[in-house]
Scaffold this motif. Structure first.
Motif, mmCIF file in Angstrom:
data_model
loop_
_atom_site.group_PDB
_atom_site.id
_atom_site.type_symbol
_atom_site.label_atom_id
_atom_site.label_comp_id
_atom_site.label_asym_id
_atom_site.label_seq_id
_atom_site.Cartn_x
_atom_site.Cartn_y
_atom_site.Cartn_z
ATOM 1 N N ARG A 72 0.853 -1.192 0.000
ATOM 2 C CA ARG A 72 0.000 0.000 0.000
ATOM 3 C C ARG A 72 0.884 1.235 0.000
ATOM 4 N N MET A 73 0.408 2.287 -0.688
ATOM 5 C CA MET A 73 1.117 3.548 -0.705
ATOM 6 C C MET A 73 0.149 4.678 -0.392
ATOM 7 N N GLU A 74 0.539 5.532 0.518
ATOM 8 C CA GLU A 74 -0.262 6.707 0.874
ATOM 9 C C GLU A 74 0.070 7.853 -0.073
ATOM 10 N N HIS A 75 -0.944 8.647 -0.406
ATOM 11 C CA HIS A 75 -0.760 9.813 -1.263
ATOM 12 C C HIS A 75 -1.306 11.040 -0.558
ATOM 13 N N THR A 107 -5.527 9.792 0.046
ATOM 14 C CA THR A 107 -5.797 8.689 -0.872
ATOM 15 C C THR A 107 -4.670 7.673 -0.818
ATOM 16 N N CYS A 108 -4.935 6.494 -1.355
ATOM 17 C CA CYS A 108 -3.908 5.458 -1.389
ATOM 18 C C CYS A 108 -3.999 4.694 -2.700
ATOM 19 N N SER A 109 -2.916 4.029 -3.027
ATOM 20 C CA SER A 109 -2.907 3.080 -4.131
ATOM 21 C C SER A 109 -2.362 1.783 -3.549
ATOM 22 N N TYR A 110 -2.560 0.701 -4.280
ATOM 23 C CA TYR A 110 -1.977 -0.552 -3.818
ATOM 24 C C TYR A 110 -1.596 -1.442 -4.978
ATOM 25 N N CYS A 111 -0.746 -2.386 -4.661
ATOM 26 C CA CYS A 111 -0.283 -3.388 -5.601
ATOM 27 C C CYS A 111 -0.441 -4.733 -4.903
ATOM 28 N N ALA A 112 -1.187 -5.639 -5.509
ATOM 29 C CA ALA A 112 -1.375 -6.988 -4.975
ATOM 30 C C ALA A 112 -0.863 -7.969 -6.029
ATOM 31 N N GLY A 153 3.534 5.444 -7.003
ATOM 32 C CA GLY A 153 2.541 4.426 -6.719
ATOM 33 C C GLY A 153 1.726 4.032 -7.927
ATOM 34 N N THR A 154 1.983 4.621 -9.083
ATOM 35 C CA THR A 154 1.211 4.265 -10.274
ATOM 36 C C THR A 154 2.101 3.872 -11.441
ATOM 37 N N ARG A 155 3.358 3.544 -11.180
ATOM 38 C CA ARG A 155 4.274 3.298 -12.282
ATOM 39 C C ARG A 155 4.729 1.847 -12.464
ATOM 40 N N PRO A 156 4.175 0.839 -11.803
ATOM 41 C CA PRO A 156 4.752 -0.496 -11.956
ATOM 42 C C PRO A 156 4.724 -1.003 -13.395
#
Length: 181
Positions: free
Chosen positions: A99-102, A106-111, A175-178
């Motif tokens: 999880r990443m906080e912005h 707001t947050c983003s996550y990668c599962a 948090g949006t570049r994988p």
């Protein structure tokens, strides 16, 4: 959801073994939905251990997935071909949640889910932001239900070790570049 399990029986076993598979638009939707459902169930299941705090996979995402039978508008699913090393045994099943906080709360996550050679990665961007969908790197195939067929495995595998570790973690800067790394 039992129909989803039935529909994924054709492509998934081949992908787990690392065998070439063509994913039509319909199969892309099935694999994306099955992978997201599997990650969300594993995240909530007690027998996989305690969930990270604060929450990574948001309850609204699971509700939306069940209700709409599709990924949410801020979600992107990618697939990779995991390549174990010749010297170390890798577990058959692995999951990872980041999880990443912005700014603005707001947050983003990668599962990430790995079963055999098949790796699926679900990225959720913060509400109102969308993942960049440019050309993915050679180790990743983006699932885009409604698009033309894609071939699996990708042209380059994700190798065990440092390459895999970098794959399962969101980069700290956005948090949006994988999918672009």
């Amino acid at each position: 959801m039992s129909q989803l399990e039935t529909n994924v029986r054709e492509p998934l076993p081949r992908m787990i073994r690392g065998l070439p598979t063509v994913l039509t638009s319909e199969r892309q939707a099935v694999v994306a939905l099955w992978s997201a459902k599997t990650l969300m169930v594993a995240y909530r299941a007690r027998h996989f251990g305690p969930r990270p705090r604060p929450e990574v996979i948001l309850p609204v995402d699971a509700e939306r997935l069940y209700r709409d039978r599709a990924l949410g508008p801020t979600m992107v699913m990618g697939m990779a071909n995991y390549q174990p090393t010749a010297f170390a045994r890798a577990p058959l099943y692995v999951q990872s949640f980041t999880r990443m906080e912005h700014e603005g709360g707001t947050c983003s996550y990668c599962a990430t889910l790995k079963i055999g050679r098949f790796a699926a990665q679900l990225v959720r961007c913060p509400d109102g932001l969308y993942a960049p969908l440019g050309q993915p790197p050679p180790h990743l195939v983006l699932l885009r239900p409604g698009a033309s067929a894609v071939h699996w495995p990708p042209s380059r595998p994700i190798r065990a070790g440092a390459e895999w570790d970098a794959f399962v973690n969101l980069p700290e800067e956005t948090g949006t570049r994988p999918f672009l790394s």
